[in-house]
Structure formats: structure tokens, C-alpha cells
Design a protein around this motif. Structure first.
Motif, mmCIF file in Angstrom:
data_model
loop_
_atom_site.group_PDB
_atom_site.id
_atom_site.type_symbol
_atom_site.label_atom_id
_atom_site.label_comp_id
_atom_site.label_asym_id
_atom_site.label_seq_id
_atom_site.Cartn_x
_atom_site.Cartn_y
_atom_site.Cartn_z
ATOM 1 N N ASN A 126 0.827 -1.213 0.000
ATOM 2 C CA ASN A 126 0.000 0.000 0.000
ATOM 3 C C ASN A 126 0.856 1.256 0.000
ATOM 4 O O ASN A 126 0.469 2.286 -0.565
ATOM 5 N N THR A 134 -9.016 -3.577 0.902
ATOM 6 C CA THR A 134 -8.731 -3.567 2.343
ATOM 7 C C THR A 134 -9.383 -4.752 3.052
ATOM 8 O O THR A 134 -8.819 -5.305 3.998
ATOM 9 N N GLN A 178 -7.138 -7.728 2.337
ATOM 10 C CA GLN A 178 -5.871 -7.668 3.072
ATOM 11 C C GLN A 178 -6.059 -7.989 4.558
ATOM 12 O O GLN A 178 -5.237 -8.687 5.159
ATOM 13 N N ASP A 218 -0.378 -5.994 3.891
ATOM 14 C CA ASP A 218 -0.767 -4.911 2.977
ATOM 15 C C ASP A 218 -0.155 -5.082 1.583
ATOM 16 O O ASP A 218 0.003 -4.114 0.843
#
Length: 408
Positions: free
Chosen positions: A88, A211, A214, A221
Motif C-alpha cells: 500500500n 482492504t 488484506q 498490505d
């Protein structure tokens, strides 16, 4: 000499000696037809792919991929001693690397079974953000795509493809229903039509917030790929250079990351199509030479059969140049006739294969016969007639009129 006279004589020869003329021009017909058909399919494939690629960003798009965990060493695949990933943080850094970047979309791809009650189906799952819809140019049939709020809250929502919706829910409306991936339940908020050129029409597609994936599946991430859209194709190479610089600053193994631009992908595809067309042209060229030899053969036989006619023409004042041009033009008529028929055959071949591909794959596909291709086929056929017609014509023009008149 009237230019129409040898043309008329050429067609008379075809009518008089149908079988011999047919066998002679068959090589021209088949070679021109095959190259026209193959090239038309290549041009059609290029047109179809380019149209679809333009809808997905075309030259404005950039893909960033992490190093493969396996690499080829000699004749075997070997696992690397190290691992490096996109995260990320890379997404944020790349997003801010240039003002010419419209958006950077992280992607995680999975192939997992999904379930609804006792029904199960395999799905191609894409964990991503709300901007992925713009990247793939998805059409929403019902409901909505995932939103920025879904991503921020790691919401357990899913957008599924029409085929997957049919697998799980049949004719029922999928919106608002639940499905499971492993032990996690997701609510369906949208259904998309994912029928595209670059995937089959029966693709089982599903998108979830990145998200959510993850946190609930991977526990880290990391991302599989980052897709970047630039504001214009002209800025793509400069943005790619800036992205490579960002990766180099933040990764030890930066040289093993892959940064691919849409322009590079287009160039590679065009090279493949060009090679295919060159191979087809080479094969057709050999066929045309064989056909040209056939034309030479029929013209030599024609010269022998018409020896007395040639002597009479010379006796009444025909110049050797006129005899030469007459037989060259006759050879060209035979080749041009075969070339025209070959174009018709090539159009039929291209249309037939195009129809077959569309019926099997359900993808849009067309064959394209351009004016340039037809012009090339005609000029090449004429050139073959000219080249292989010169020797028989030369023999005819060098005849002794007296000896020719004595020929029975």
C-alpha cells in the motif's frame, strides 16, 4: 498495337484452353487467396484488440508488477532466495509521483470457490478499489460497484459477474444476497457484465474492497499489481520513468520489478501480427513463384501453337516490339485474372474464419480487407505475369518470319 487486343486474346486463350488455363492460374489464385485471407484476419484482429484496448486506457495505462518468485535458470525454474513485494505504501508513493497520474489502482487477484447456501462456484476474485471500474470499463447491470467508503471501512461487500450470479442464484436477483469466501460472508451490492475481448464470455468474476481482502484473508498490505492511468498517452513514458525511480528508492531489488506501458504492449502485439503477416507473405510468395512457372509454361506452349500466327503478323508489318508486348500482356492477363479470383477467395476465407471465431468464442471479431491489400495483391500478380511472361514473349519476338510461316 491496340492495348485491348492482347487483353482480348488473353481471355480468348482462357476460353479456348479452359483446363490448361485453370491449372496455370490455380497457383496464383490459391497464393493470393491465402495471403489475402490471413492478412485480413491479422488486420481484423489488430482492429478488434485496439478498440478494446482503447476502452481500457490504451497507451495511457501503465502496469507495475513485483518480481516473480520463480525465475528460469537454464532448463529449469528456480525459486529466488529473496522476496520483494508491492505494498500500500508503494501505491501512495506512485500516486503522488507525478501530476500527470489520474489514479493508481492496487489489485490482488485470487481464484477461490464461493458459496451461497449449498451452491458453489469457482470465481476469479479481484480485490481492488472503486477506480478499477474505470480501468476495466465495466458496465453495471444492476446495483453498484464498490465505493471509496467500502474501501475505507473494509466493508464485506462484493460485486459479481453476470455468469457467477447465474451460477449462485439462478434467475433470482443477486442484489442484497450473501455469499461466502472461506469463512467470511459478503453482501452482493452489484452485478456487472464482464463480456470482453481479453477474457471469455463465461468468466466468473467477483470484485471486493482490497482492504477487506488484506485484513480478512492475507493479514498484510501486499498487492499483486498496481495499474496507473495517466492523463494522456504522451505522458505515459515520462510517468513510467518516474515510477521506476520511486521503486528504485524504496526496494532493494528494484531492477526485477516490471513497469509496462500500454504503448509497449501495443508495439509487442503489432510485432506479432506483423511477423504473422510476413510468414504468410513468404508462403504466398513461394506459391506465386510456382504459379508463375505455370504461367510461363502455358505461354511457351501458346507461342509454339501460334508460331504461324506470329509469322503472319510479322509478314504484314508487325514489329518485334509489338509481338513482345502482346505476349507479355497476355501473361499478365492470366495472372491478373487469378489475382482477382484470389482476392474473392481471400475475402471468403477471412469472412468464414471470422464467423467461426465469433460463433465459438462469442467475441467480436472481423476480417478486414483494405484497399491497400487489394492493390498489393493485384500489383504483385501483375508483376509475376510480367516476370514470367518475358521469356516466352522474347522467344516469340525473336522468331524468323519465314521459318514461322513454314510451321504447320
Amino acid at each position: 498495337m491496340n492495348i485491348l487486343e492482347p487483353v482480348t486474346i488473353g481471355f480468348d486463350q482462357i476460353r479456348t484452353h479452359k483446363l490448361r488455363a485453370t491449372l496455370s492460374i490455380l497457383g496464383i489464385l490459391i497464393s493470393v487467396g491465402s495471403v489475402t485471407g490471413i492478412v485480413s484476419m491479422g488486420d481484423g484482429l489488430r482492429s478488434t484488440v485496439m478498440k478494446q484496448f482503447e476502452q481500457m486506457g490504451g497507451p495511457s495505462i501503465i502496469w507495475i508488477d513485483p518480481p516473480n518468485q520463480w525465475y528460469r535458470k537454464g532448463n529449469r525454474w528456480v525459486k529466488r532466495e529473496w522476496e520483494d513485494y508491492l505494498t500500500n505504501q508503494d501505491v501512495d508513493l506512485i500516486r503522488n509521483a507525478s501530476r500527470n497520474i489520474k489514479f493508481a489502482v492496487p489489485v490482488i487477484r485470487m481464484n477461490n470457490p464461493v458459496q451461497y447456501q449449498k451452491v458453489s462456484s469457482d470465481a476469479r476474485i479481484i480485490a481492488t478499489t472503486e477506480r478499477y471500474q474505470e480501468v476495466e470499463n465495466f458496465s453495471i447491470e444492476r446495483g453498484r460497484f464498490i465505493t471509496g467508503e467500502d474501501v475505507a471501512n473494509a466493508a464485506k461487500v462484493a460485486v459479481i459477474g453476470r455468469e457467477l450470479a447465474g451460477d449462485l442464484y439462478g434467475s433470482d436477483d443477486a442484489i442484497g444476497k450473501e455469499l461466502r469466501i472461506g469463512g467470511t460472508r459478503y453482501q452482493v451490492v452489484g452485478v456487472v457484465d464482464v463480456k470482453r475481448v481479453f477474457s471469455t464470455s463465461k468468466e466468473r468474476y467477483m470484485a471486493v474492497p482490497i482492504t477487506t481482502s488484506q485484513k480478512r484473508i492475507y493479514g498484510n498490505d501486499r498487492v499483486n499489481q498496481i495499474t496507473v492511468m495517466t492523463d494522456s498517452p504522451e505522458n505515459a513514458e515520462e510517468v513510467a520513468r518516474q515510477i521506476r525511480y520511486v521503486i528504485k528508492r524504496n526496494h532493494e531489488h528494484a531492477d526485477d520489478f516490471r513497469v509496462r506501458t500500454g504503448e509497449n504492449e501495443i508495439s509487442q502485439f503489432n510485432r506479432v501480427v506483423t511477423i504473422m503477416k510476413m510468414v504468410a507473405g513468404g508462403i504466398a510468395g513461394i506459391s506465386l513463384i510456382v504459379g508463375g512457372i505455370g504461367i510461363m509454361n502455358i505461354m511457351l506452349v501458346s507461342v509454339t501453337e501460334r508460331t504461324r500466327e506470329i509469322g503472319i503478323r510479322m509478314a504484314v508489318g508487325a514489329k518485334r516490339r509489338s509481338i513482345l508486348m502482346q505476349f507479355i500482356l497476355e501473361a499478365m492477363v492470366l495472372c491478373l485474372f487469378g489475382g482477382f479470383l484470389g482476392i474473392v477467395l481471400g475475402i471468403g476465407i477471412g469472412s468464414g474464419i471470422s464467423f467461426y471465431v465469433k460463433s465459438i468464442t462469442k467475441m467480436p471479431f472481423e476480417s478486414i480487407v483494405t484497399p491497400g491489400l487489394m492493390t498489393f495483391a493485384i500489383l504483385y500478380s501483375a508483376g509475376i505475369g510480367l516476370f514470367f511472361g518475358v521469356y516466352p514473349a522474347w522467344r516469340a519476338s525473336k522468331m524468323d518470319p519465314v521459318e514461322a510461316l513454314r510451321h504447320e
